[in-house]
Design a protein around this motif. Structure first.
Motif, PDB file in Angstrom:
ATOM      1  N   SER A 172       0.521  -0.612  -0.135  1.00 29.91           N
ATOM      2  CA  SER A 172      -0.562  -0.090   0.300  1.00 29.91           C
ATOM      3  C   SER A 172       1.026   1.413  -0.279  1.00 29.91           C
ATOM      4  O   SER A 172       1.776   1.524   0.479  1.00 29.91           O
ATOM      5  N   HIS A 176       8.315   6.707   1.524  1.00 33.73           N
ATOM      6  CA  HIS A 176       8.208   5.509   1.421  1.00 33.73           C
ATOM      7  C   HIS A 176       9.448   4.781   2.164  1.00 33.73           C
ATOM      8  O   HIS A 176       9.937   3.267   3.198  1.00 33.73           O
ATOM      9  N   ASP A 193       1.258   4.656   0.926  1.00 35.44           N
ATOM     10  CA  ASP A 193       1.446   5.351   2.127  1.00 35.44           C
ATOM     11  C   ASP A 193       1.921   6.218   2.279  1.00 35.44           C
ATOM     12  O   ASP A 193       1.537   7.922   3.149  1.00 35.44           O
ATOM     13  N   ALA A 194       2.986   6.211   2.207  1.00 40.96           N
ATOM     14  CA  ALA A 194       3.631   7.069   1.884  1.00 40.96           C
ATOM     15  C   ALA A 194       4.215   8.842   0.991  1.00 40.96           C
ATOM     16  O   ALA A 194       2.759   8.541   0.242  1.00 40.96           O
ATOM     17  N   TYR A 253       5.394   5.357  -7.499  1.00 41.52           N
ATOM     18  CA  TYR A 253       4.375   6.476  -6.408  1.00 41.52           C
ATOM     19  C   TYR A 253       4.436   8.173  -7.365  1.00 41.52           C
ATOM     20  O   TYR A 253       3.817   8.796  -6.648  1.00 41.52           O
ATOM     21  N   ARG A 268      -1.673   4.224  -5.452  1.00 38.68           N
ATOM     22  CA  ARG A 268      -2.573   3.568  -4.486  1.00 38.68           C
ATOM     23  C   ARG A 268      -1.948   2.261  -3.498  1.00 38.68           C
ATOM     24  O   ARG A 268      -1.483   2.000  -2.604  1.00 38.68           O
ATOM     25  N   THR A 269      -1.697   1.490  -4.863  1.00 38.36           N
ATOM     26  CA  THR A 269      -1.127  -0.037  -4.601  1.00 38.36           C
ATOM     27  C   THR A 269      -0.422  -0.797  -5.592  1.00 38.36           C
ATOM     28  O   THR A 269      -0.846  -0.227  -6.876  1.00 38.36           O
TER      29      THR A 269
END
Length: 422
Positions: A197, A206, A199-200, A337, A342-343
């Motif tokens: 995921s 990350h 998320d960063a 990124y 998102r994934t």
């Protein structure tokens, strides 16, 4: 009058007509391996697999598709139901990611012959290694209704075994497993697939968020790849065409090395179809002395990236060059990124190594239903034993992450190694 529209379910169907643009719009959150583009190409390269899809519709444009293929004779090991009972193929080929087999159990299964198992209905995408419903509408009873219609229809059509080999632990799929069990199937652990995921805020964030040892491993992979003299570059879309055959060759060499089998023409056919349809496909290419020695192909679908095929010329690059991780994990995650995705979904294969570099596991379940009720108790015991050996093969890493949420609606616009997958 009020109430929800009626769900209409049909079995034994051909694929619904939908191009890649339609998949992006109407099957937004479904894996690319479950859509008509991928599956139509599968049917061309696997003519021995007879399409037998289950399609549900509710209102205009609302669609749910559970792919299925009837196999009349024993196929390759990953599609062979007896493999999931612990049988070892006489050729020595193993199911993806391998597991110890018991010679006595294998002989006992062989003694039954093929009649209790064939024809087999394999549910899911045979070359996508995924058993799941692709849908753009949701009803609480959808999974159960599909199975309730599918099972008796398949048995009436002469199917002797219904095999759902790769059901991922995503929210909603527990209903699929439960419905199959209620219909007479039995389920067991198959393995883990891995994802990250994003998320960063970016790649540097990350890395900074990872534990020190994982961060050091990733940086070490990059250093080893650079020291090996391999230069990595990315090509997209139609620019991949000149490299398709080499990608297929290297991928199949990699899978052969890991004990699994796939034919180069399978990859050539599906990859070419994706390119023809205008899918967002990118290939990461590793060159050494102007020779293409490493490849990784990934598919972007809306807000997710799916690294799918990876292959390496190990005599040219060595066994511990770090190229696998630099090419398959680091480069796609960096790009994901940069694109605001998102994934990144890596699938199965090289699970422990991926976990050591920050991936999260998701459990995968195998479910099997035999037409002969007298054989089901023995099949249950064999499946359970197979599941135990699979846990051992995967290192039994403990409790995986909570199931990811399956969307209730699939029409929202998205943001813009192993053996069976990468």
């Amino acid at each position: 009058m009020g109430g929800s529209p009626r769900v209409v379910i049909s079995t034994g169907q051909t694929l619904p007509h939908m191009d890649w643009t339609g998949e992006l719009a109407d099957l937004t959150d479904s894996w690319p391996y479950l859509g008509p583009t991928w599956l139509a190409a599968t049917e061309k390269v696997l003519p021995e697999a007879q399409p037998w899809h289950t399609v549900a519709g509710r209102a205009r444009g609302e669609l749910a598709l559970l792919p299925g293929y009837i196999l009349s004779t024993p196929p390759v090991v990953d599609h062979e139901p007896r493999t999931y009972l612990g049988r070892r193929a006489p050729t020595g080929e193993e199911v993806c990611c391998g597991a110890e087999t018991d010679a006595a159990r294998s002989a006992e299964i062989d003694a039954l012959g093929t009649e209790p198992f064939f024809p087999t209905l394999l549910l899911g995408s045979p070359l996508g290694y995924r058993t799941e419903v692709a849908y753009n509408f949701w009803a609480p009873t959808l999974m159960g209704a599909i199975v309730d219609r599918l099972v008796p229809a398949a048995l009436e059509a002469g199917v002797r075994c219904i095999l759902a080999p790769w059901i991922p632990d995503r929210r909603g799929n527990e209903a699929l497993v439960s419905a199959l069990d209620a219909a007479g199937a039995h389920s067991t652990f198959w393995g883990y697939e891995d994802f990250i995921s994003l998320d960063a805020p970016d790649w540097d964030g990350h890395l900074a968020a990872l534990p020190l040892k994982k961060r050091q491993r990733i940086k070490g992979d990059v250093r080893r790849a650079e020291a090996a003299g391999v230069a990595i570059r990315r090509v997209d879309g139609t620019d991949i065409r000149p490299h398709v055959q080499r990608i297929a060759e290297l991928t199949c060499l990699n899978r052969e090395k890991n004990g699994a089998g796939e034919q180069p023409e399978h990859i050539v056919g599906i990859l070419s179809a994706l390119i023809d349809q205008g899918a967002d496909v990118r290939a990461y290419l590793g060159y050494k002395n102007d020779a293409l020695v490493a490849t990784c192909v990934a598919i972007r679908k809306n807000h997710r990236l799916f690294p799918k095929w990876a292959g390496f010329d190990y005599p040219a690059i060595g066994e511990r060059s770090g190229i696998y991780f630099a090419l398959v994990l680091d480069a796609p995650v960096r790009d994901a990124y940069a694109e605001g995705l998102r994934t990144v979904e890596f699938g199965a294969g090289a699970h422990q190594a991926k976990a050591l570099r920050g991936c999260t596991p998701r459990a995968v379940t195998t479910s099997m239903l035999l037409a002969d009720p007298a054989l089901r108790p023995r099949a249950t015991a064999w499946l359970d034993a197979f599941g135990r050996t699979r846990r051992a093969a995967f290192g039994d890493p403990g409790t995986p992450a909570p199931p990811a949420t399956l969307p209730l609606l699939g029409n929202a616009a998205g943001t813009g190694g192993g053996c069976c997958t990468s």
